[in-house]
Design a protein around this motif. Structure first.
Motif, PDB file in Angstrom:
ATOM      1  N   ILE A  63       0.888  -1.166   0.014  1.00  0.00           N
ATOM      2  CA  ILE A  63      -0.150  -0.062  -0.075  1.00  0.00           C
ATOM      3  C   ILE A  63       0.906   1.210  -0.062  1.00  0.00           C
ATOM      4  CG2 ILE A  63      -0.081   0.135   2.614  1.00  0.00           C
ATOM      5  CD1 ILE A  63      -3.275   0.943   2.071  1.00  0.00           C
ATOM      6  N   LYS A  64       0.573   2.135  -0.955  1.00  0.00           N
ATOM      7  CA  LYS A  64       1.326   3.360  -1.176  1.00  0.00           C
ATOM      8  C   LYS A  64       0.656   4.634  -1.159  1.00  0.00           C
ATOM      9  CE  LYS A  64       4.860   0.646  -3.730  1.00  0.00           C
ATOM     10  NZ  LYS A  64       5.458   0.516  -5.073  1.00  0.00           N
ATOM     11  N   ASN A  65       0.872   5.675  -0.452  1.00  0.00           N
ATOM     12  CA  ASN A  65       0.122   6.695  -0.089  1.00  0.00           C
ATOM     13  C   ASN A  65       0.513   7.977  -0.882  1.00  0.00           C
ATOM     14  OD1 ASN A  65      -1.234   5.079   1.799  1.00  0.00           O
ATOM     15  ND2 ASN A  65      -0.172   5.940   3.415  1.00  0.00           N
ATOM     16  N   THR A  66      -0.379   8.837  -1.180  1.00  0.00           N
ATOM     17  CA  THR A  66      -0.246  10.051  -1.982  1.00  0.00           C
ATOM     18  C   THR A  66      -1.289  11.106  -1.305  1.00  0.00           C
ATOM     19  OG1 THR A  66       0.590   9.338  -3.972  1.00  0.00           O
ATOM     20  CG2 THR A  66       0.078  11.731  -3.790  1.00  0.00           C
ATOM     21  N   THR A  67      -0.887  12.041  -0.442  1.00  0.00           N
ATOM     22  CA  THR A  67      -1.745  12.956   0.065  1.00  0.00           C
ATOM     23  C   THR A  67      -1.466  14.422  -0.293  1.00  0.00           C
ATOM     24  OG1 THR A  67      -2.013  11.427   2.146  1.00  0.00           O
ATOM     25  CG2 THR A  67      -2.972  13.780   2.349  1.00  0.00           C
ATOM     26  N   LYS A  68      -2.630  14.843  -0.608  1.00  0.00           N
ATOM     27  CA  LYS A  68      -2.142  16.311  -1.296  1.00  0.00           C
ATOM     28  C   LYS A  68      -3.533  17.245  -0.596  1.00  0.00           C
ATOM     29  CE  LYS A  68       0.108  15.045  -4.845  1.00  0.00           C
ATOM     30  NZ  LYS A  68       1.467  15.630  -4.958  1.00  0.00           N
ATOM     31  N   ILE A  69      -3.034  18.415  -0.760  1.00  0.00           N
ATOM     32  CA  ILE A  69      -3.856  19.847  -0.119  1.00  0.00           C
ATOM     33  C   ILE A  69      -3.957  20.650  -1.470  1.00  0.00           C
ATOM     34  CG2 ILE A  69      -4.246  21.810   1.139  1.00  0.00           C
ATOM     35  CD1 ILE A  69      -4.553  19.408   2.961  1.00  0.00           C
ATOM     36  N   TYR A  70      -5.286  20.770  -1.940  1.00  0.00           N
ATOM     37  CA  TYR A  70      -5.402  21.416  -3.157  1.00  0.00           C
ATOM     38  C   TYR A  70      -5.541  22.913  -2.794  1.00  0.00           C
ATOM     39  CZ  TYR A  70      -7.852  22.933  -7.364  1.00  0.00           C
ATOM     40  OH  TYR A  70      -8.387  23.275  -8.707  1.00  0.00           O
ATOM     41  N   SER A  71      -4.540  23.801  -3.427  1.00  0.00           N
ATOM     42  CA  SER A  71      -4.729  25.326  -3.347  1.00  0.00           C
ATOM     43  C   SER A  71      -5.540  25.724  -4.544  1.00  0.00           C
ATOM     44  CB  SER A  71      -3.036  25.822  -3.674  1.00  0.00           C
ATOM     45  OG  SER A  71      -2.441  25.373  -2.540  1.00  0.00           O
ATOM     46  N   PHE A  72      -6.312  26.687  -4.329  1.00  0.00           N
ATOM     47  CA  PHE A  72      -7.418  27.302  -5.170  1.00  0.00           C
ATOM     48  C   PHE A  72      -7.252  28.686  -5.470  1.00  0.00           C
ATOM     49  CE2 PHE A  72     -11.814  28.484  -6.100  1.00  0.00           C
ATOM     50  CZ  PHE A  72     -12.053  27.711  -7.266  1.00  0.00           C
ATOM     51  N   ASP A  73      -7.201  29.181  -6.682  1.00  0.00           N
ATOM     52  CA  ASP A  73      -7.361  30.509  -6.780  1.00  0.00           C
ATOM     53  C   ASP A  73      -8.550  31.026  -7.660  1.00  0.00           C
ATOM     54  OD1 ASP A  73      -7.106  33.279  -7.748  1.00  0.00           O
ATOM     55  OD2 ASP A  73      -5.055  32.814  -8.872  1.00  0.00           O
ATOM     56  N   ILE A  74      -9.626  31.562  -6.942  1.00  0.00           N
ATOM     57  CA  ILE A  74     -10.811  31.976  -7.341  1.00  0.00           C
ATOM     58  C   ILE A  74     -10.857  32.518  -8.594  1.00  0.00           C
ATOM     59  CG2 ILE A  74     -11.138  34.328  -6.285  1.00  0.00           C
ATOM     60  CD1 ILE A  74     -13.926  33.400  -5.379  1.00  0.00           C
ATOM     61  N   LYS A  75      -9.766  33.142  -9.094  1.00  0.00           N
ATOM     62  CA  LYS A  75      -9.793  33.957 -10.410  1.00  0.00           C
ATOM     63  C   LYS A  75     -10.048  32.918 -11.637  1.00  0.00           C
ATOM     64  CE  LYS A  75      -6.907  37.480  -8.756  1.00  0.00           C
ATOM     65  NZ  LYS A  75      -5.352  38.399  -9.055  1.00  0.00           N
ATOM     66  N   ILE A  76      -9.630  31.688 -11.373  1.00  0.00           N
ATOM     67  CA  ILE A  76      -9.702  30.894 -12.431  1.00  0.00           C
ATOM     68  C   ILE A  76     -11.245  30.595 -12.787  1.00  0.00           C
ATOM     69  CG2 ILE A  76      -9.994  28.625 -11.055  1.00  0.00           C
ATOM     70  CD1 ILE A  76      -8.246  27.123 -13.018  1.00  0.00           C
ATOM     71  N   LEU A  77     -12.161  30.768 -12.145  1.00  0.00           N
ATOM     72  CA  LEU A  77     -13.450  30.771 -12.511  1.00  0.00           C
ATOM     73  C   LEU A  77     -13.890  31.482 -13.460  1.00  0.00           C
ATOM     74  CD1 LEU A  77     -15.165  30.555  -8.753  1.00  0.00           C
ATOM     75  CD2 LEU A  77     -14.584  28.690 -10.473  1.00  0.00           C
ATOM     76  N   ASP A  78     -13.257  32.569 -13.758  1.00  0.00           N
ATOM     77  CA  ASP A  78     -13.512  33.500 -14.969  1.00  0.00           C
ATOM     78  C   ASP A  78     -13.219  32.823 -16.326  1.00  0.00           C
ATOM     79  OD1 ASP A  78     -14.330  35.475 -13.133  1.00  0.00           O
ATOM     80  OD2 ASP A  78     -12.229  36.649 -12.847  1.00  0.00           O
ATOM     81  N   GLU A  79     -12.242  31.668 -16.123  1.00  0.00           N
ATOM     82  CA  GLU A  79     -11.960  31.202 -17.200  1.00  0.00           C
ATOM     83  C   GLU A  79     -12.823  29.841 -17.460  1.00  0.00           C
ATOM     84  OE1 GLU A  79      -7.556  30.258 -17.581  1.00  0.00           O
ATOM     85  OE2 GLU A  79      -7.338  32.101 -15.982  1.00  0.00           O
ATOM     86  N   VAL A  80     -13.167  29.160 -16.468  1.00  0.00           N
ATOM     87  CA  VAL A  80     -13.996  28.015 -16.376  1.00  0.00           C
ATOM     88  C   VAL A  80     -15.389  28.127 -17.031  1.00  0.00           C
ATOM     89  CG1 VAL A  80     -14.889  26.002 -15.165  1.00  0.00           C
ATOM     90  CG2 VAL A  80     -12.666  26.852 -14.798  1.00  0.00           C
ATOM     91  N   GLY A  81     -16.151  29.251 -16.589  1.00  0.00           N
ATOM     92  CA  GLY A  81     -17.289  29.496 -16.978  1.00  0.00           C
ATOM     93  C   GLY A  81     -17.550  29.686 -18.636  1.00  0.00           C
ATOM     94  N   PRO A  82     -16.651  30.482 -19.392  1.00  0.00           N
ATOM     95  CA  PRO A  82     -16.753  30.638 -20.849  1.00  0.00           C
ATOM     96  C   PRO A  82     -16.191  29.425 -21.535  1.00  0.00           C
ATOM     97  CG  PRO A  82     -15.850  32.647 -19.922  1.00  0.00           C
ATOM     98  CD  PRO A  82     -15.926  31.636 -18.541  1.00  0.00           C
ATOM     99  N   TRP A  83     -15.372  28.528 -20.913  1.00  0.00           N
ATOM    100  CA  TRP A  83     -14.922  27.532 -21.389  1.00  0.00           C
ATOM    101  C   TRP A  83     -16.009  26.498 -21.663  1.00  0.00           C
ATOM    102  CZ3 TRP A  83     -13.732  22.464 -18.513  1.00  0.00           C
ATOM    103  CH2 TRP A  83     -13.075  21.578 -19.212  1.00  0.00           C
TER     104      TRP A  83
END
Length: 298
Positions: free
Chosen positions: A5-25
């Motif tokens: 068993i091998k583990n990978t644990t992450k914390i996701y960093s989020f920039d709210i500005k990316i939402l301005d790109e996701v919507g039009p996409w």
């Protein structure tokens, strides 16, 4: 053969500005973004950032899925893969996660999440409808089946169906078959109920509590699968268990200072320690987020 068993644990960093790109996409693919559960969660997040009105626990689940959507955008918006059908498939469903409800939109989202992780590590996503996700890199092709059980009692049935039916025609299951299981729904009972039973809307935790939970849960999962599905665990190249959920992390411990984060974890139960295994490890390690640690605070 002994599985590790091998583990990978992450914390996701989020920039709210990316939402301005996701919507039009999404709109470019004919999806009315504002009417989707992602659009609704986007409004909740923006209201939180401007009015400081903390979302409810269930709304935080929706924001966590919104973070996943941003990951999909980073992985696929400039690529050549034909993912329009998958993107359209994930737009439905309620804003919040209802663990008792079958939701195909979230099932497809998990497939896309897995595909994006392999994509970001340099795998080619093959347009092959024989399995949920088919990837190839350096001549090695892997066939992935993705399952999202909603309770402990359905885990074995889920992976048994994949092994005996969906992988039935795969000639080299021990080398090429990969089972991917999203345990996020089950985590609601294991981790979250300890907070909600006290009447708390948010999960306020710390690094030590998360690490203890992660390690205990990983050991439980390996024991459970070895005991109840040994044929399957040793009959495929690997089993990838993943889960993510929203948290408020106290950093430094006992400081009273809180940071909202998405806790991401992957557990690989594998029979191999070879080049392909190393490549898959990179696929998980190079996904968005940084290694879980004190420097991971947003």
């Amino acid at each position: 053969m002994t599985s590790k068993i091998k583990n990978t644990t992450k914390i996701y960093s989020f920039d709210i500005k990316i939402l301005d790109e996701v919507g039009p996409w999404l709109k470019s693919m004919g999806i009315k973004y504002n009417a989707t559960r992602f659009g609704i969660s986007s409004k909740i997040l923006k209201k939180w950032s401007t009015d400081l009105q903390t979302p409810t626990f269930r709304e935080l689940w929706g924001i966590t899925e919104l973070m996943d959507l941003c990951e999909f955008y980073k992985s696929f918006h400039s690529g050549t893969e034909d993912i329009q059908s998958l993107i359209h498939s994930i737009k439905g469903g309620s804003t919040t996660i209802e663990k008792s409800q079958k939701c195909y939109a979230r099932d497809y989202a998990f497939e896309l999440k897995i595909a994006s992780r392999f994509k970001r590590a340099g795998f080619n996503i093959i347009n092959d409808k024989s399995h949920d996700v088919v990837v190839e890199k350096d001549g090695s092709k892997l066939f992935l089946e993705c399952k999202r059980p909603r309770k402990d009692t359905t885990i074995v049935n889920n992976i048994s169906y994949a092994y005996h039916h969906q992988f039935k025609d795969l000639q080299n299951k021990p080398e090429q078959a990969v089972l991917c299981i999203d345990l996020s729904n089950i985590l609601y009972d294991r981790f979250v109920n300890s907070f909600t039973e006290k009447g708390e809307e948010n999960i306020i935790t710390n690094k030590e509590a998360l690490e203890e939970f992660r390690d205990n849960y990983d050991r439980d999962n390996k024991y459970f699968l070895e005991k109840n599905a040994s044929e399957i665990v040793h009959g495929v190249r690997m089993v990838i268990l993943s889960y993510s959920f929203p948290i408020f992390r106290e950093y430094p411990s006992d400081s009273g200072i809180l940071s909202f984060q998405k806790f991401n974890h992957f557990t690989r139960i594998t029979n191999f320690s070879d080049e392909v295994d190393s490549i898959v490890s990179q696929a998980l390690n190079q996904s968005v987020g940084v290694q879980f640690g004190d420097d991971a605070v947003n």
